[in-house]
Design an enzyme around this catalytic site. Structure first.
Site, PDB file in Angstrom:
ATOM      1  N   GLY A 667       0.787  -1.239   0.000  1.00 33.25           N
ATOM      2  CA  GLY A 667       0.000   0.000   0.000  1.00 33.25           C
ATOM      3  C   GLY A 667       0.816   1.284   0.000  1.00 33.25           C
ATOM      4  O   GLY A 667       0.308   2.339   0.360  1.00 33.25           O
ATOM      5  N   ASP A 681       5.882  11.280  -9.441  1.00 32.85           N
ATOM      6  CA  ASP A 681       5.265  11.624  -8.160  1.00 32.85           C
ATOM      7  C   ASP A 681       6.211  12.481  -7.308  1.00 32.85           C
ATOM      8  O   ASP A 681       5.783  13.440  -6.669  1.00 32.85           O
ATOM      9  CB  ASP A 681       4.889  10.333  -7.422  1.00 32.85           C
ATOM     10  CG  ASP A 681       4.043  10.626  -6.208  1.00 32.85           C
ATOM     11  OD1 ASP A 681       3.036  11.341  -6.364  1.00 32.85           O
ATOM     12  OD2 ASP A 681       4.408  10.191  -5.102  1.00 32.85           O
ATOM     13  N   LYS A 685       5.869  16.462  -6.024  1.00 31.15           N
ATOM     14  CA  LYS A 685       6.013  16.884  -4.625  1.00 31.15           C
ATOM     15  C   LYS A 685       6.998  18.030  -4.477  1.00 31.15           C
ATOM     16  O   LYS A 685       6.742  18.996  -3.762  1.00 31.15           O
ATOM     17  CB  LYS A 685       6.441  15.689  -3.765  1.00 31.15           C
ATOM     18  CG  LYS A 685       5.325  14.664  -3.610  1.00 31.15           C
ATOM     19  CD  LYS A 685       5.838  13.406  -2.951  1.00 31.15           C
ATOM     20  CE  LYS A 685       4.709  12.402  -2.742  1.00 31.15           C
ATOM     21  NZ  LYS A 685       5.213  11.079  -2.378  1.00 31.15           N
TER      22      LYS A 685
END
Ligand code: ADP
Ligand code: ASP
Ligand code: MG
Length: 817
Positions: A667, A681, A685
């Site tokens: 997860g 990703d 950020k």
């Protein structure tokens, strides 16, 4: 001697009438009493409907009369046996026949004059009082039934007649002088003019009859018996946690009732005020409750604000034009024109520029007002000195009332700040110089939110209700709901926040419950009670805006671009947005900027702490540094829990592909793991951090030295895993090269002097990031203040639990604006 008035719900059916009998029996033990009754609940409305139907030529009026008859017969049968009925059944039949004849006349002529309507309405009170008196007789309780039309004399302004006090008082005194009965029963609301033609005192006017009688007879008290335990701090149908007002001054009660508190009909207070007769508002269904006492002095309660009220269906009239400035007489002519057209002006404002005058009236008079005023100023409009009257509908008046307001500063400031924080636009403001009432005009669909917010502000002991709507009930969403459930008691007790989840949506279903969804078992509720989500997230946003609840927070726990499109609309309605979704903050700079500006403009929050480092306080730390005047010069960061996990765990014993799969199973990854592995990703950020540090960067400005072979990014997620498997030797080579130099691999984002880059680096054991384990993230802020040694934020930067906790923290932050 006492006057007791019972409202429509108190005599609404046999069971309730029995309660009234009990109350009256008790009252006559120690007092001479006059009982004034309204028509049975909903009867006056039904009679109006009958009259209007007949006027339209609608045959249904006969069936409607039948319904009224049946209702009265049913109550009478339940109260009285036929043999003790005292002829009341015949009385009902005769009155109903009269009503029928009148309505047949209306039907034939297609004409319902105000005078005829008053005659029709009178049957409601006549019947209720007769039934009540018959019930008393059957119990051998002596009483005299008196037709109020022989007591209250008015002018001939049908539907809303003005009382002729001189004649009325004389008639009442004379009648009661001639009677020594202990109990009289009479009708509220109805009266007669000088020619003995039936008139009525205006809707809700039974209270007024009670006051007229009490004043004429010097009663020691006027009791208004209704279905609530007194006058409340706001309309109990609008606000759930209203408080009862124990004591209130005549003036305050008058202001509250004038501005919408229906519990007492406004003119009621005047006659009793002059004689200082107290009014006691009591609950027929809870007779032991103290209720509210309306009297001259209210030394007991020292609240600054006594109550909040509103009146709906208001039109705002604006007369504007430069030709008005400095010339006397315009306002006189405006109000004369309205007065001649029999239009009551509820509120007036004029700014000192004298360029416009604004008046509020009931919406039903809007057209008449327009014709009257434009007629009056025909010449000035023609020569362009002023504009034709502007009429705007859909407004309400919201009023804050309290005698003690004048002794306190800051009340209006508090009022407007509360309204402003909810995104409620104020159209006009008026405050009388008595400072007993501050009135504002706002859009009607904002009223419930406004009254509730003000009530919370002035009466709630600091408790605030927060209404949360959550979109996305995946891994993080579920954890968030579990945390909210677990913490609700703590939030209530420690932060005085009553957090209610009022909406939940996943991609298939949406569940909305204004009372709050039970978080214990939300999944089955969403499955069973939730509506199939026929349309889009836009429909959900529309629903939230339409519900218009105070302190609303929209929580986006999706990774969906469509949901982001709803943010502007929500923020503009002062709904705060908490986004776990990174798309908004990492989209085009203009869009990000616009959202932040919109949030500021409408006093909402737009928070996205979890966009970087899950629950770690990274963005907030950055914001704190900035707000306190520091400057961010350099940021170095490990921002991907996934990549950190992958490079920490990839030791050659298992393939790189298998290691990535494990990160996904546990997860840590984005729903699409390629976003992590490609560095996208991480780039998002560092982009967000750079923007929050005050730099105007786009995604395309971030240098991204990808380490994946290009073929891995083609095709499906499964193709991606297969392709990585094929390139195992390449990954192994990266690992071995680093190991040979005693270095380890880290995926690092850097921001330096306005430029940002992300990429794989080999670092030695002394590096700040060398000891990051598991799914850790770490951010080093080099600032003017933290120049030599950076400020470090470090900890788990991925995982549903910590992400949910971060979203939770944002919700609380948004709630405490
Ligand atoms: P009745 O038929 O007894 O005359 P009304 O319906 O005229 O009763 O007035 C009572 C109702 O007024 C209450 O049921 C309540 O819903 C409404 N109301 C509005 N504002 C207030 C308030 N500030 N305090 C109490 N009741 C209020
Ligand atoms: N029956 C009248 C009305 O409904 C008067 C009253 O109830 O006070 O308006
Ligand atoms: Mg009433």
């Amino acid at each position: 001697m006492k006057v007791l008035k019972f409202g429509g719900s108190s005599v609404g059916n046999a069971e309730n009438i029995e309660k009234v009998v009990e109350i009256v029996v008790k009252a006559i033990e120690s007092n001479f009493c006059v009982v004034v009754l309204s028509a049975m609940q909903a009867t006056t409305d039904a009679l109006i409907d009958v009259g209007k139907s007949a006027e339209r030529g609608d045959d249904n009026f006969r069936a409607k009369i039948k319904e009224i008859e049946n209702r009265h017969l049913a109550a009478t049968r339940a109260l009285l046996a036929e043999n003790t009925s005292d002829g009341v059944f015949d009385f009902i039949e005769n009155r109903i026949n009269e009503l029928k004849s009148i309505c047949e006349g209306v039907y034939l002529l297609r004409e319902l004059s105000p005078r005829t309507l008053d005659r029709i309405l009178s049957f409601g009170e006549i019947l209720s009082t007769k039934i009540f008196a018959a019930k008393l007789n059957s119990l051998k309780i002596e009483n005299v039934w008196k037709d109020a039309r022989g007591l209250v004399r008015t002018d001939s302004n049908f539907n809303s007649a003005a009382v002729d006090f001189a004649r009325t008082n004389a008639q009442i005194k004379e009648y009661f002088r001639g009677s020594n009965a202990k109990l009289h029963v009479t009708q509220g609301f109805i009266a007669s003019d000088a020619n003995n033609i039936t008139t009525t005192l205006g809707r809700g006017g039974s209270d007024y009859t009670g006051a007229i009688l009490a004043a004429a007879l010097d009663a020691k008290v006027l009791e208004i018996w209704t279905d609530v335990s007194g006058m409340m701090t706001a309309d109990p149908r609008v606000v759930r946690n209203v408080r009862r007002i124990q004591r209130i001054s005549y003036r305050e009660a008058m202001e509250l009732s004038h501005f919408g508190a229906k519990v007492i009909y406004p003119p009621t207070i005047q006659p009793v005020l002059q004689k200082s007769i107290p009014i006691s508002i009591k609950n027929t269904f809870a007779p032991d409750d103290f209720g509210t006492l309306i009297e001259t002095e209210t030394s007991v309660e020292k609240d600054i604000i006594r109550g909040i009220t509103s009146i709906d269906r208001i039109s705002v009239l604006s007369l504007e034009g430069s030709g008005m400035v400095g010339i006397p007489g315009f306002s006189k002519r405006l109000f004369d024109a309205l007065s001649k057209a029999k239009i009551n002006v509820i509120l007036i404002t004029q700014s000192s520029s004298e360029h416009s005058i604004c008046a509020a009236i009931e919406e039903r008079f809007a057209e008449t007002a327009k014709a009257a005023v434009d007629g009056e100023f025909q010449y000035e409009i023609e020569v362009g000195r002023i504009e034709p009257l502007r009429v705007e509908n859909g407004f309400s008046i919201l009023a804050l009332v309290g005698d003690n307001m004048k002794a306190h500063t800051g009340v209006s400031g508090k009022m407007f700040a509360a309204l402003g924080s909810q995104g409620i636009n104020i159209h006009a403001i008026a405050q009388g110089s008595s400072e007993r009432n501050i009135s504002t005009i706002i859009a009607s669909n904002d009223v419930s939110k406004a009254v509730n917010s003000l009530h919370e502000e002035f009466f709630s002991d600091g408790n605030r209700q927060i209404n949360v709507f959550i979109v996305g009930v995946g891994t993080v969403g579920k954890k968030l709901l579990a945390q909210l459930f677990q913490q609700s008691e703590f939030l209530r007790e420690n932060l005085r926040l009553n957090v209610r989840v009022i909406g939940l949506a996943n991609s298939k279903r949406v569940l909305f419950d204004e009372e709050g969804i039970d978080l214990n078992g939300f999944e089955s509720q969403l499955a069973n009670r939730g509506a199939e989500q026929s349309s889009t997230s836009a429909a959900i946003a529309d629903l939230i805006v339409e519900k218009n609840l105070r302190n609303s927070i929209f929580v986006d726990v999706t990774a969906n671009a469509e949901v982001v499109e709803t943010y502007p609309k929500l923020l503009q309605k002062a709904v705060s947005v908490v986004a776990c979704n990174k798309i908004a903050a990492s989209s085009k700079y203009e869009k990000y900027r616009k959202l932040k500006d919109t949030a500021r403009e409408y006093n909402a929050n737009f928070l996205f702490e979890t966009n970087v480092g899950a629950g770690l306080p990274i963005i907030n730390t950055l914001n704190d540094l900035m707000q306190s005047g520091d400057k961010i010069n350099r940021i170095e960061a490990v921002l991907s829990g996934t990549l950190n996990f992958v490079f920490n765990n990839y030791d050659g014993s298992r393939s790189f592909s298998t290691t990535v799969r494990q990160a996904q199973t546990e997860g840590y990854t984005e729903p699409d793991p390629r976003l992590d592995l490609s560095g996208t990703d991480v780039a998002r950020k560092i982009l967000i951090l750079a923007r929050e540090a005050g730099y105007k960067l786009e995604m395309s400005d971030i240098e991204n030295e990808g380490f994946l072979p290009e073929s891995c990014l083609e095709g499906s997620v499964e193709d991606f895993y297969n392709e990585m498997e094929k390139h195992e030797s390449y990954f192994r080579q990266l690992l071995d090269a680093a190991r040979k130099q005693n270095l380890s691999l880290k995926y690092i984002a850097t921001f330096d002097d306005g430029k940002a880059s992300v990429g794989l680096q080999s670092i030695d054991a002394a590096h700040n990031f060398a000891n990051l384990s598991g799914k850790d993230n770490a951010v080093l802020f080099y600032t003017n203040r933290y120049a030599d040694f950076p400020l470090v934020v470090k900890g788990a930067g991925a995982g549903a639990d910590v992400t949910a906790a971060g979203v939770f923290a944002d919700i609380i932050r948004a709630a405490k604006i």
